[in-house]
Scaffold this motif. Structure first.
Motif, mmCIF file in Angstrom:
data_model
loop_
_atom_site.group_PDB
_atom_site.id
_atom_site.type_symbol
_atom_site.label_atom_id
_atom_site.label_comp_id
_atom_site.label_asym_id
_atom_site.label_seq_id
_atom_site.Cartn_x
_atom_site.Cartn_y
_atom_site.Cartn_z
ATOM 1 N N VAL A 262 95.185 97.932 98.134
ATOM 2 C CA VAL A 262 95.759 99.260 98.351
ATOM 3 C C VAL A 262 96.967 99.086 99.269
ATOM 4 C CG1 VAL A 262 93.618 100.533 98.010
ATOM 5 C CG2 VAL A 262 94.184 99.689 100.286
ATOM 6 N N GLY A 263 97.990 99.938 99.072
ATOM 7 C CA GLY A 263 99.205 99.771 99.848
ATOM 8 C C GLY A 263 99.883 101.085 100.170
ATOM 9 N N PHE A 264 100.717 101.035 101.193
ATOM 10 C CA PHE A 264 101.478 102.196 101.658
ATOM 11 C C PHE A 264 102.884 101.741 102.007
ATOM 12 C CE2 PHE A 264 103.188 104.335 105.418
ATOM 13 C CZ PHE A 264 103.237 105.664 104.983
ATOM 14 N N SER A 265 103.889 102.519 101.631
ATOM 15 C CA SER A 265 105.266 102.208 102.036
ATOM 16 C C SER A 265 105.957 103.482 102.507
ATOM 17 C CB SER A 265 106.054 101.581 100.886
ATOM 18 O OG SER A 265 106.342 102.528 99.873
ATOM 19 N N TYR A 266 106.874 103.299 103.453
ATOM 20 C CA TYR A 266 107.618 104.420 104.037
ATOM 21 C C TYR A 266 109.067 104.003 104.233
ATOM 22 C CZ TYR A 266 109.221 107.876 107.453
ATOM 23 O OH TYR A 266 109.933 108.852 108.104
ATOM 24 N N GLU A 267 109.985 104.744 103.622
ATOM 25 C CA GLU A 267 111.407 104.485 103.748
ATOM 26 C C GLU A 267 111.981 105.414 104.809
ATOM 27 O OE1 GLU A 267 115.294 104.087 100.775
ATOM 28 O OE2 GLU A 267 113.299 104.533 99.987
ATOM 29 N N PHE A 268 112.711 104.843 105.783
ATOM 30 C CA PHE A 268 113.206 105.661 106.888
ATOM 31 C C PHE A 268 114.600 105.213 107.318
ATOM 32 C CE2 PHE A 268 110.900 102.102 108.600
ATOM 33 C CZ PHE A 268 111.579 101.709 109.749
ATOM 34 N N CYS A 269 115.309 106.142 107.927
ATOM 35 C CA CYS A 269 116.669 105.870 108.441
ATOM 36 C C CYS A 269 117.588 105.296 107.357
ATOM 37 C CB CYS A 269 116.626 104.942 109.648
ATOM 38 S SG CYS A 269 115.727 105.607 111.055
ATOM 39 N N ASP A 270 117.376 105.704 106.123
ATOM 40 C CA ASP A 270 118.209 105.328 104.975
ATOM 41 C C ASP A 270 118.122 103.850 104.589
ATOM 42 O OD1 ASP A 270 119.150 107.911 104.671
ATOM 43 O OD2 ASP A 270 120.799 107.590 106.087
ATOM 44 N N LYS A 271 118.111 102.944 105.544
ATOM 45 C CA LYS A 271 118.215 101.511 105.255
ATOM 46 C C LYS A 271 116.926 100.730 105.483
ATOM 47 C CE LYS A 271 123.173 101.172 106.302
ATOM 48 N NZ LYS A 271 123.576 100.675 104.969
ATOM 49 N N TRP A 272 115.914 101.346 106.056
ATOM 50 C CA TRP A 272 114.699 100.629 106.438
ATOM 51 C C TRP A 272 113.529 100.991 105.522
ATOM 52 C CZ3 TRP A 272 114.480 96.922 110.249
ATOM 53 C CH2 TRP A 272 115.581 96.845 111.107
ATOM 54 N N LEU A 273 112.653 99.996 105.286
ATOM 55 C CA LEU A 273 111.436 100.212 104.513
ATOM 56 C C LEU A 273 110.287 99.470 105.184
ATOM 57 C CD1 LEU A 273 110.035 101.257 101.859
ATOM 58 C CD2 LEU A 273 110.552 98.994 100.888
ATOM 59 N N PHE A 274 109.210 100.176 105.463
ATOM 60 C CA PHE A 274 107.993 99.570 106.025
ATOM 61 C C PHE A 274 106.909 99.582 104.961
ATOM 62 C CE2 PHE A 274 103.755 100.369 107.764
ATOM 63 C CZ PHE A 274 103.561 99.205 108.501
ATOM 64 N N ALA A 275 106.135 98.499 104.887
ATOM 65 C CA ALA A 275 105.042 98.416 103.914
ATOM 66 C C ALA A 275 103.803 97.827 104.557
ATOM 67 C CB ALA A 275 105.463 97.574 102.713
ATOM 68 N N PHE A 276 102.652 98.333 104.137
ATOM 69 C CA PHE A 276 101.351 97.794 104.562
ATOM 70 C C PHE A 276 100.462 97.667 103.343
ATOM 71 C CE2 PHE A 276 96.884 98.716 105.517
ATOM 72 C CZ PHE A 276 96.586 97.617 106.318
ATOM 73 N N ASP A 277 99.825 96.504 103.176
ATOM 74 C CA ASP A 277 98.843 96.275 102.111
ATOM 75 C C ASP A 277 97.534 95.800 102.714
ATOM 76 O OD1 ASP A 277 100.826 96.848 100.305
ATOM 77 O OD2 ASP A 277 100.723 94.923 99.241
ATOM 78 N N TYR A 278 96.454 96.215 102.085
ATOM 79 C CA TYR A 278 95.124 95.692 102.411
ATOM 80 C C TYR A 278 94.531 95.106 101.137
ATOM 81 C CZ TYR A 278 90.101 95.562 103.176
ATOM 82 O OH TYR A 278 88.788 95.153 103.235
ATOM 83 N N ASN A 279 94.077 93.853 101.210
ATOM 84 C CA ASN A 279 93.448 93.179 100.073
ATOM 85 C C ASN A 279 91.994 92.856 100.380
ATOM 86 O OD1 ASN A 279 96.505 91.717 100.135
ATOM 87 N ND2 ASN A 279 95.859 92.637 98.217
ATOM 88 N N GLN A 280 91.137 93.125 99.427
ATOM 89 C CA GLN A 280 89.734 92.713 99.511
ATOM 90 C C GLN A 280 89.442 91.825 98.307
ATOM 91 O OE1 GLN A 280 87.453 93.117 101.769
ATOM 92 N NE2 GLN A 280 85.419 93.248 100.901
ATOM 93 N N THR A 281 89.070 90.575 98.580
ATOM 94 C CA THR A 281 88.719 89.631 97.516
ATOM 95 C C THR A 281 87.212 89.458 97.506
ATOM 96 O OG1 THR A 281 90.824 88.490 97.850
ATOM 97 C CG2 THR A 281 89.151 87.359 96.546
ATOM 98 N N PHE A 282 86.607 89.637 96.345
ATOM 99 C CA PHE A 282 85.140 89.687 96.244
ATOM 100 C C PHE A 282 84.574 88.284 96.005
ATOM 101 C CE2 PHE A 282 86.807 93.847 95.129
ATOM 102 C CZ PHE A 282 86.084 94.664 95.980
#
Length: 416
Positions: A262-282
């Protein structure tokens, strides 16, 4: 030896290039530079691996991403009580990827992905103390996946498709700690199989509530690779009724575990992008590493593994410096699935801290060059494997492992 074979099939690069277990986290230059995040990032065809549902949001009709990595690993073993020490011989692994997508309509995109999420290659020094467990492994597993991405409305899309996996493996170890032929050469076995294949699937979704925020989900199914009729070659066997080892065939099976991201991204200040992912391997599906020989006179090999499910936490940042240059950096923490007492040297890794960076150069409106690097620092580990048996008695193998790796990568992005 059955699952020993397939342990190999999932280790494609060099020993420490992977995430926990035999997972290889090298599926795209732009994603790797941002901590291998990508489940909620829409910037090129690497979405074919990270989240096929996002392909329909790419602006261009045709999108292609291709590239590869060079894996330079350093692995050392030492047992202070016995004085034994060894290193993995230097080698360079070369994982690769190829993604392509074509926008059929504004709401439908089709694509094809080829990538290597599992694999390994390990070659220990000659006659090292753990040679009865492993001398070397050379394996590859390639995923080939046709993809469909559908935009259901302005904010929500889904995607996925079937996955075809093909793999091969070559594995060598000594038969035990002491057995030799009349000339003193250590008795050993090599198992080899190629063209091992099976099918799986993936499903994904992406939600874009605003122009700046995206949320993504991706699931890849478990795939069991089963080798039947592989070759087992025994060498330096003493001529004795007590050692009935002769060339034969073998069967083996090992899981490529399911993975949820699952992941989340946020674009801010026109030029910046932050991303977070969480992985679960079974990983808990991987309970044992077994090899079944066709010759009934040769005892089968059964080796407990008892992996646990493991998580990875990923963070990434992107900055568009100007029309030509985009800069990226990231970090992720990767948990090992190995329990205490089950640490086997064919996958010598532990919890790791992973530092990434990279950039893109836009050559023109259609072509960009993507570069990345990854530095992996595994936690120093005092560990043992307690489930090797000789003459019905457990013979634990223990020591301290120090591992690290440096992985540069280079690729291209083309759009039309």
């Amino acid at each position: 030896m059955k699952k020993l074979l397939f342990l190999a099939v999932f280790m494609l690069a060099t020993a420490v290039t992977y995430a926990g277990g035999y997972r290889v986290s090298l599926q795209g230059q732009r994603a790797l530079a941002m901590g291998h995040t990508g489940v909620a990032v829409v910037n090129n065809a690497e979405l074919g691996f990270f989240n096929p549902a996002g392909l329909v949001y790419l602006e261009n009709r045709l999108n292609v991403s291709a590239g590869g990595f060079g894996v330079f690993a350093d692995i050392a073993y030492q047992n202070e009580q016995t004085g034994d020490a060894a290193r993995v011989n230097s080698s360079v692994g070369t994982p690769f990827y190829l993604y392509a997508s074509y926008k059929v309509t504004d709401w439908l995109t089709a694509g094809l992905s080829v990538y290597t999420p599992y694999g390994s290659g390990v070659e220990w020094e000659d006659d090292w103390a753990g040679s009865h467990l492993v001398n070397n492994i050379d394996l590859a597993a390639i995923y080939i996946q046709p993809i469909v991405s559908l935009k259901l409305n302005e904010y929500f899309s889904v995607g996925g498709g079937p996955i075809y996996v093909t793999g091969s493996v070559n594995f060598n170890r000594n038969l035990n700690r002491t057995l030799t032929d009349i000339d003193g050469n250590r008795s050993e076995v090599t198992v080899d199989a190629s063209g091992v294949s099976n099918w799986g699937w993936s499903a994904s979704a992406m939600f874009s509530p605003t122009d700046d925020i995206r949320v993504g989900f991706n699931y890849r199914s478990e795939i069991i690779l089963e080798a039947e009729g592989g070759d087992a070659d025994f060498e330096n066997i003493p001529n004795s009724p007590a050692t009935p080892f002769a060339d034969t065939e073998f069967n083996a099976a090992l899981p490529l575990p399911a993975e949820l991201a699952v992941g989340f991204s946020y674009e801010f200040c026109d030029k910046w992008l932050f991303a977070f992912d969480y992985n679960q391997t079974f990983w808990s599906v991987y309970e044992s590493l077994d090899i079944d020989f066709a010759n009934p006179a040769i005892p089968d090999s059964q080796n407990a593994r008892m992996y646990e499910d493991a998580s990875t936490y990923r963070f990434g940042l992107q900055y568009e410096a100007n029309d030509m240059f985009t800069l990226r950096a990231g970090y992720y923490f990767d948990e090992s699935p190995v329990q205490e007492g089950y640490f086997a040297p064919e996958t010598p890794r532990n919890d790791s801290n992973n530092f990434t960076g990279g950039f893109s150069i836009n050559v023109n409106e259609r072509l960009a060059i993507d570069a990345s690097f990854l530095y992996i620092r595994f936690k120093e580990l005092d560990a043992s494997y307690d489930f090797y048996f000789e003459n019905g008695q457990a013979v634990p193998f223990s020591g301290t492992y120090k591992s690290s790796a440096f992985v540069p990568g280079l690729g291209i992005t083309y759009k039309l």
